[in-house]
Design an enzyme around this catalytic site. Structure first.
Site, PDB file in Angstrom:
ATOM      1  N   HIS A 281       1.864   6.918  12.805  1.00 41.22           N
ATOM      2  CA  HIS A 281       1.674   7.680  11.564  1.00 41.22           C
ATOM      3  C   HIS A 281       2.644   7.200  10.502  1.00 41.22           C
ATOM      4  CE1 HIS A 281      -0.238  10.275  14.561  1.00 41.22           C
ATOM      5  NE2 HIS A 281      -1.039  10.623  13.577  1.00 41.22           N
TER       6      HIS A 281
ATOM      7  N   ASP B 253      -2.943   3.754   9.781  1.00 39.15           N
ATOM      8  CA  ASP B 253      -2.759   3.222  11.141  1.00 39.15           C
ATOM      9  C   ASP B 253      -4.090   3.010  11.860  1.00 39.15           C
ATOM     10  OD1 ASP B 253       0.407   4.019  11.647  1.00 39.15           O
ATOM     11  OD2 ASP B 253      -0.683   5.328  10.288  1.00 39.15           O
ATOM     12  N   TYR B 254      -5.098   3.816  11.535  1.00 32.96           N
ATOM     13  CA  TYR B 254      -6.367   3.754  12.268  1.00 32.96           C
ATOM     14  C   TYR B 254      -7.407   2.880  11.582  1.00 32.96           C
ATOM     15  CZ  TYR B 254      -3.760   7.367  14.481  1.00 32.96           C
ATOM     16  OH  TYR B 254      -2.746   8.028  15.097  1.00 32.96           O
ATOM     17  N   ILE B 255      -6.986   2.268  10.497  1.00 32.54           N
ATOM     18  CA  ILE B 255      -7.916   1.375   9.802  1.00 32.54           C
ATOM     19  C   ILE B 255      -8.195   0.142  10.668  1.00 32.54           C
ATOM     20  CG2 ILE B 255      -6.434  -0.208   8.490  1.00 32.54           C
ATOM     21  CD1 ILE B 255      -8.149   0.625   6.017  1.00 32.54           C
TER      22      ILE B 255
ATOM     23  N   GLN C 197      -8.734   8.283   7.924  1.00 36.44           N
ATOM     24  CA  GLN C 197      -7.746   9.361   7.878  1.00 36.44           C
ATOM     25  C   GLN C 197      -6.307   8.855   7.719  1.00 36.44           C
ATOM     26  OE1 GLN C 197      -7.507  12.423  11.216  1.00 36.44           O
ATOM     27  NE2 GLN C 197      -8.459  13.509   9.542  1.00 36.44           N
TER      28      GLN C 197
END
Ligand SMILES: Cc1ncc(C[n+]2csc(CCOP(=O)(O)OP(=O)(O)O)c2C)c(N)n1
Ligand SMILES: [Mg+2]
Length: 804
Positions: free
Chosen positions: A593, A551-553, A548
């Protein structure tokens, strides 16, 4: 009469005897290989050994249930299984242990992987798929424990897609209507890893044909189950996953690892449930042992007490199978002794043949160098020094390439100031040696096939005369629409990717049009989203895994780095996983983000493409390019670009953004500015303002960080402007330093510079929240203006007086 587990038909006693004795032979062969393998390490012939001793018998049962078309995703204990399906001979086992770089000798990886890491070839030399429906397939193993789990999920899910999605009949060489089971293995201790739990939960949700065997020997190296697993019992604590009247879940089976007939029934049952019903199964294989301890790096007497060691000796699964054979009268003690003796000889011979084949080419190379050095010594003033090197090399009975190349290289130092034919001959031999030998260690990081990305040429977007400007997300959406109708094997999945069509509506309406299997929501579980992608890509589908936010990879980064980007390399070009990872990043708001950690990604993801399109037309063009090539890639869309206006192209699904090619978006003569992604819009503004004070900047969009500017175009700009500034919103020393190194060093840009080449980046910290948080954390147009101005001031202070 007995029942044949493969056909369910009655079989005669003779057939039964042949079958079980054959199994026993495989178990004994495998054990002998483990025993001799350990000796090879302890005597220094191999570097490291980790073996499948103590885990033989369940693997025989598993191999019987494993059908053509099925897949394995396992770990380093599975040698018996590989032998039982005919994918590993004795000689190949030892070739792998020695690290033989010839794929004919070590067909698992041609020396890339340490022993115990298995694979079968899934692609041909030209990169095309083999007939996977007819083969028994093993995805290439990785060492990080539980790292095999996310991929396993995708391998299993592919069967579901092949069974339920229309339009895939032309891929019958890749799947027989989804009848394939994906089989995973994992050690008891490795079930402590988050990846195990994430995968177990996801497979329960997805209801895919996945069978996980837990080889439980109560230890993880020296650490006992009481420190690993609640209640010391994985199937006990997984009970809540058992399917029942309350809903879908798992079939959970418990079985003792030494109980051959019960194991066979258990594996047949698991196969039937998973294959027919597409329900996941967990088999907890208990009471296994580890006769030689964990690996060659230590002895288990240090951490197992006498009681445990005695129990392990008595419950050794091979011993128990032997007892059972005697008990049911299949063979006499003497018959078994004869079998065991014969196998000992076979294994010794296989080992010997593998070693001879391993050292033969090196001995030849050694002789070549010795001959060249001897001639060189004769013609040199430094004869005695060269003789010393020659003698040292000649003394090596089993020479390694390190000594062969090392000797030749050192000898050349003694003739630096001499000119001779002998020297030239050695130089040319050495250069040729590296040219032919280096690929054995370095090839197949990226695709070398005829459709690798370098072969794909740009196709520009076309526009109607009255092309309307639309919100940029519409371009992505309509392009995905074109992709899904053009490629029935393409599918996308991620958090919020389904019902609402992603958080920025780039997939709006796609699920309604293409169905829940091809455009799907997933749970919040980035690592297994990646795993789904890897597994499905390995089976010939064209998955697009959506993360999504960039940053969350980080949650998926380990699996990308350890698994995805090493698929080709670790299998020595025998497997591929052309997965597309879609995400959105760079500038938006706040600490989590606004991620643009491109330097970190570039460093950890060598082996896939990293693409940073500045707008959605470029991004859509990358997706179109990637679907016509065979390389995994990460595409980072600009998080703040979805609502900006771009003209809608007419050739959706067809236009292609080239990979590894830069674009000069503004010509200039005074300084070269290089950047990518969202930062470019800020630089474009600054460049206009710089123009007003008489500074004419050239602006380059690299577009593709990996590979970067394969045609060496950036240096041409520096040649013209003689000044270079690389700008991005990563940390200092991140991707900007990588680009700078590329231009200054690899492209020899240093020759053309009249000013110090510089970078302008974000601060070291992540961006503080809000508009001003952004202004004081990431490069602004004023920052760019002033940095460029200062460089010009330094070069010509009269024309550009000090600004501040
Ligand atoms: C992520 C990760 N952490 C640590 C290791 C080092 N390591 C290798 S094997 C192992 C123990 C695994 O035990 P288990 O899963 O029970 O398998 P077994 O060897 O007992 O069959 C450890 C800690 C590793 N390979 N990967
Ligand atoms: Mg264990």
């Amino acid at each position: 009469m007995q029942t044949d587990p493969k056909t369910n038909k009655d079989m005669s006693f003779d057939d039964f005897k042949t079958e079980v004795l054959n199994d026993y032979k495989i178990a004994v062969t495998s054990r002998e290989c483990s025993l001799l393998g350990r000796r090879e390490v302890l005597t220094g012939k191999a570097k490291f050994g980790i073996f499948g001793d103590g885990k033989e018998i369940p693997q025989l049962a598993w191999a019987k249930a494993f059908k053509a078309g099925d897949w394995r995703s396992g770990y380093y204990r599975d040698q018996t299984f590989m032998m039982a399906i005919g994918a590993l001979t004795i000689q190949q086992f030892f070739a792998g242990l020695y690290g033989h770089t010839d794929l004919h000798a070590d067909p698992i990886s041609g020396g890339r992987q340490m022993g115990g890491h298995f694979a079968t070839p899934t692609i041909n030399q030209d990169g095309s798929w083999k007939n996977l429906s007819e083969l028994k397939n093993s995805s290439a193993d990785i060492s990080p424990t539980a790292g095999q789990m996310p991929r396993l999920l995708g391998l299993a899910q592919a069967s579901k897609i092949y069974r339920q999605v229309d339009g895939l009949d032309h891929l019958s060489h890749l799947s027989s209507k989804g009848n394939e089971v994906a089989w995973g293995t994992i050690g008891n201790a490795s079930t402590s890893e988050g990846l195990f739990w994430e995968t177990i939960n996801a497979a329960g949700v997805l209801q895919v044909p996945m069978v996980v065997s837990v080889w439980d020997d109560q230890y993880g190296i020296s650490v006992h189950a009481k420190y690993q697993t609640t209640k010391e019992d994985i199937s006990e604590i997984l009970k809540g996953f058992q399917r029942d009247e309350n809903g879908n879940g798992y079939e959970i089976i418990r079985v003792m690892g030494w109980d051959y007939p019960t194991l066979i029934d258990a594996y047949q049952k698991a196969s039937d449930i998973a294959r027919k019903e597409h329900v996941p199964v967990l088999i907890h294989v208990k009471e296994l042992t580890q006769p030689q301890g964990h690996s060659t790096s230590g002895s288990h007497e240090r951490y197992k007490n006498k009681e445990r060691l005695d129990w392990e000796a008595a419950f050794d699964c091979n011993v128990k199978m032997r007892d059972w054979l005697l008990e049911i009268g299949v063979a006499s003690h003497n018959e078994l002794l004869a079998i065991e003796k014969d196998i000992k000889t076979q294994v010794r011979n296989g080992k010997k043949a593998a070693w001879e084949a391993f050292v033969a080419p090196q001995k030849q190379e050694q002789q070549q160098v010795i001959a060249l050095l001897t001639e060189l010594a004769k013609s040199s003033e430094n004869r005695s020094f060269i003789d010393l090197i020659t003698n040292e090399l000649a003394a090596e009975k089993e020479p390694l390439r390190r000594s062969i190349a090392g000797g030749a290289r050192k000898a050349l130092r003694y003739v630096i100031n001499e000119q001779s034919q002998e020297k030239e001959q050695l130089q040319s031999w050495l250069n040729n040696y590296f040219e032919t030998t280096q690929p054995s260690y370095s090839s197949n990081l990226f695709s070398e096939s005829a459709i690798n990305a370098k072969t794909i040429t740009e196709v520009l977007p076309t526009y109607n005369a009255e092309a309307e400007d639309v919100d940029a997300r519409i371009i992505l959406r309509d392009n995905f629409d074109a992709i899904f109708s053009k490629y029935p094997e393409a599918l996308i999945f991620g958090e919020d990717a389904g019902t609402i069509g992603d958080v920025n509506q780039g997939l709006e309406g796609m699920q309604e049009k293409y169905g829940e299997l091809r455009v799907s929501d997933t749970g919040i579980r980035e690592a297994t989203i990646l795993g789904q992608g890897i597994g499905m890509a390995m089976r010939g589908l064209r998955p697009i895994a959506e993360i999504q936010y960039l940053d969350y990879i980080l949650y998926a980064l380990q699996i990308m780095s350890d698994d995805l980007v090493t698929v080709r390399y670790r299998s020595n070009g025998q497997q591929k996983a052309p997965l597309i990872v879609r995400t959105r990043g760079h500038r938006l708001e706040g600490i989590w983000h606004s991620g643009s950690q491109m330097g970190g990604l570039i460093h950890l993801l060598r082996g896939m493409y990293i693409l940073v399109p500045r707008n959605m037309t470029k991004a859509a063009g990358f997706y179109n390019t990637l679907l016509s090539t065979d390389e995994p890639a990460l595409v980072v869309e600009c998080l703040n670009g979805y609502r900006l206006k771009e003209p809608l192209p007419t050739n959706l699904g067809e236009f292609k953004t080239p990979i590894g090619v830069i674009e000069t978006i503004k010509q200039g003569t005074d300084i070269t500015l290089v950047s990518y992604g969202s930062t470019l819009r800020i630089i474009e503004r600054a460049a206009k303002e710089l123009q007003q004070v008489g500074i004419d900047a050239e602006l380059i969009d690299v577009q593709s960080l990996l590979p970067l500017d394969t045609n060496h175009q950036m240096v041409k700009s520096v040649e013209k402007t003689n000044r270079l500034l690389v700008i991005d919103e990563d940390v200092p020393g991140g991707a900007s330093a990588y680009i700078l190194q590329h231009i200054v060093d690899q492209q020899n840009g240093y020759q053309h510079l009249d000013s110090k080449p510089q970078t302008l980046t974000a601060k070291q910290h992540r961006p503080a929240y809000g508009t001003d948080g952004d202004y004081f954390s990431k490069p602004s147009a004023e920052d760019v203006f002033e940095k460029v101005y200062d460089m010009m001031h330094e070069a010509d202070p009269l024309k550009f007086p000090k600004l501040r």
